[in-house]
Design a protein around this motif. Structure first.
Motif, mmCIF file in Angstrom:
data_model
loop_
_atom_site.group_PDB
_atom_site.id
_atom_site.type_symbol
_atom_site.label_atom_id
_atom_site.label_comp_id
_atom_site.label_asym_id
_atom_site.label_seq_id
_atom_site.Cartn_x
_atom_site.Cartn_y
_atom_site.Cartn_z
ATOM 1 N N ALA A 21 11.520 -79.305 -10.487
ATOM 2 C CA ALA A 21 12.355 -78.110 -10.677
ATOM 3 C C ALA A 21 11.516 -76.840 -10.534
ATOM 4 N N GLU A 22 10.315 -76.861 -11.089
ATOM 5 C CA GLU A 22 9.418 -75.705 -10.999
ATOM 6 C C GLU A 22 9.033 -75.431 -9.550
ATOM 7 N N VAL A 23 8.720 -76.492 -8.816
ATOM 8 C CA VAL A 23 8.341 -76.341 -7.409
ATOM 9 C C VAL A 23 9.508 -75.796 -6.594
ATOM 10 N N ASN A 24 10.701 -76.317 -6.835
ATOM 11 C CA ASN A 24 11.877 -75.832 -6.103
ATOM 12 C C ASN A 24 12.114 -74.344 -6.343
ATOM 13 N N LYS A 25 11.925 -73.914 -7.568
ATOM 14 C CA LYS A 25 12.085 -72.503 -7.911
ATOM 15 C C LYS A 25 11.055 -71.648 -7.184
ATOM 16 N N LEU A 55 9.208 -68.097 -2.531
ATOM 17 C CA LEU A 55 8.344 -67.930 -1.366
ATOM 18 C C LEU A 55 9.157 -67.707 -0.092
ATOM 19 N N ARG A 56 10.228 -68.453 0.053
ATOM 20 C CA ARG A 56 11.074 -68.290 1.248
ATOM 21 C C ARG A 56 11.756 -66.926 1.238
ATOM 22 N N ASP A 57 12.165 -66.479 0.060
ATOM 23 C CA ASP A 57 12.766 -65.143 -0.046
ATOM 24 C C ASP A 57 11.769 -64.075 0.390
ATOM 25 N N VAL A 86 11.727 -64.043 4.108
ATOM 26 C CA VAL A 86 12.943 -63.376 4.587
ATOM 27 C C VAL A 86 12.767 -61.865 4.508
ATOM 28 N N GLU A 87 12.238 -61.398 3.394
ATOM 29 C CA GLU A 87 12.039 -59.962 3.189
ATOM 30 C C GLU A 87 11.016 -59.405 4.177
ATOM 31 N N LYS A 88 9.937 -60.168 4.409
ATOM 32 C CA LYS A 88 8.913 -59.747 5.373
ATOM 33 C C LYS A 88 9.525 -59.611 6.761
ATOM 34 N N SER A 136 20.056 -65.154 5.493
ATOM 35 C CA SER A 136 19.439 -63.986 4.861
ATOM 36 C C SER A 136 20.487 -63.080 4.224
ATOM 37 N N LYS A 137 20.129 -62.518 3.073
ATOM 38 C CA LYS A 137 21.020 -61.575 2.398
ATOM 39 C C LYS A 137 21.147 -60.281 3.201
ATOM 40 N N HIS A 138 20.241 -60.098 4.167
ATOM 41 C CA HIS A 138 20.256 -58.890 5.004
ATOM 42 C C HIS A 138 21.004 -59.121 6.317
#
Length: 271
Positions: A156-160, A165-167, A170-172, A203-205
């Motif tokens: 669960a910690e790794v998934n979070k 990291l993926r977000d 996406v932002e980059k 992406s949220k963008h």
């Protein structure tokens, strides 16, 4: 008299603190200079329990070669890596955890070392505006960890962490694409925005990127030489249809419609 008594009391407390500190330092100096390796090892474990990272790291560095190849070697190497991590040296800690997982594949610490190897990359991952090499390395290392330990209690910690990291990627991608748009390099912006949408379709963008893809296409066409205007305005029209079909009620609809009308007028005149 009361004030003098208070000052006297404060001096006594300060003096006591200095005495304790000096005696503590003196005790550690004796441990450092000791030739009794068993005693040093025992004291290193005591400092480790107290989370006195500087002292146990200093002692373990002295003991690393002494106990190399013995049953204590993995404990020393693992605690050393942890010490570097807690001192904030993620580069050195990551290297030590990497060496540990390769050298001690059957140690009781191996799974934790595998996790910490990836976690060091995570801690070294910078804000989205900067180079994301460590972010990509962290994702790769955590993926490897989950594949190797599918039933780990840290799942669960790794998934979070992976989502975070993926977000960041996406932002980059979003920031890089929009930078080209903001500086007026519409040709590069079109390529970068398309890549961002392709690489991160969820992406949220996405809505904003698709609108700016339309706008960059329109502005590129509008600033083109005569021989390229027809083709580029046609591309802008295609981007309008793609955008409006996916976001018919977008907050950008009004501006998009203005570009559509202007595009149609130009194409009609060219025809």
């Amino acid at each position: 008299m009361k004030i003098q008594g208070l000052f006297k009391f404060e001096r006594i407390v300060l003096l006591s603190f200095i005495i304790v500190l000096l005696s503590s330092c003196s005790g550690f100096e004796k441990v450092l200079k000791s030739k009794d390796y068993e005693y040093k090892y025992k004291m290193a474990l005591e400092y480790y329990k107290k989370k006195d990272h500087y002292r146990y790291v200093t002692l373990l560095e002295q003991l690393q070669n002494v106990y190399k190849g013995t049953f204590r070697a993995d404990t020393i190497d693992f605690y050393l890596a942890q010490g570097y991590f807690h001192q904030g040296d993620y580069l050195l800690a990551g290297h030590q955890f990497d060496m540990f997982r390769k050298n001690y594949q059957r140690s009781v610490f191996t799974e934790e070392a595998e996790f910490m190897y990836a976690y060091c990359y995570y801690m070294s991952s910078p804000r989205p505006e900067l180079d994301q090499t460590n972010t990509l390395a962290a994702i790769e290392a955590f993926t490897e960890f989950i594949n190797r330990y599918p039933n780990t209690s840290r799942k669960a910690e790794v998934n979070k962490i992976m989502v975070e990291l993926r977000d960041k990627l996406v932002e980059k991608s979003y920031l890089s694409a929009m930078l080209y748009y903001k500086i007026g390099d519409y040709k590069a912006a079109i390529v970068a925005i398309r890549n961002s949408i392709r690489d991160y379709p969820e992406s949220k963008h996405r809505e904003e990127l698709m609108f700016h893809l339309l706008k960059a296409s329109y502005l590129l066409a509008d600033n083109s030489i005569e021989s390229k205007r027809r083709e580029r305005f046609q591309n802008a029209l295609d981007e309008y249809y793609s955008f409006i079909s996916e976001y018919p009620s977008s907050k950008y609809s009004s501006e998009a419609k203005k570009m559509y009308d202007a595009t149609m007028k130009v194409l009609q005149n060219l025809n």
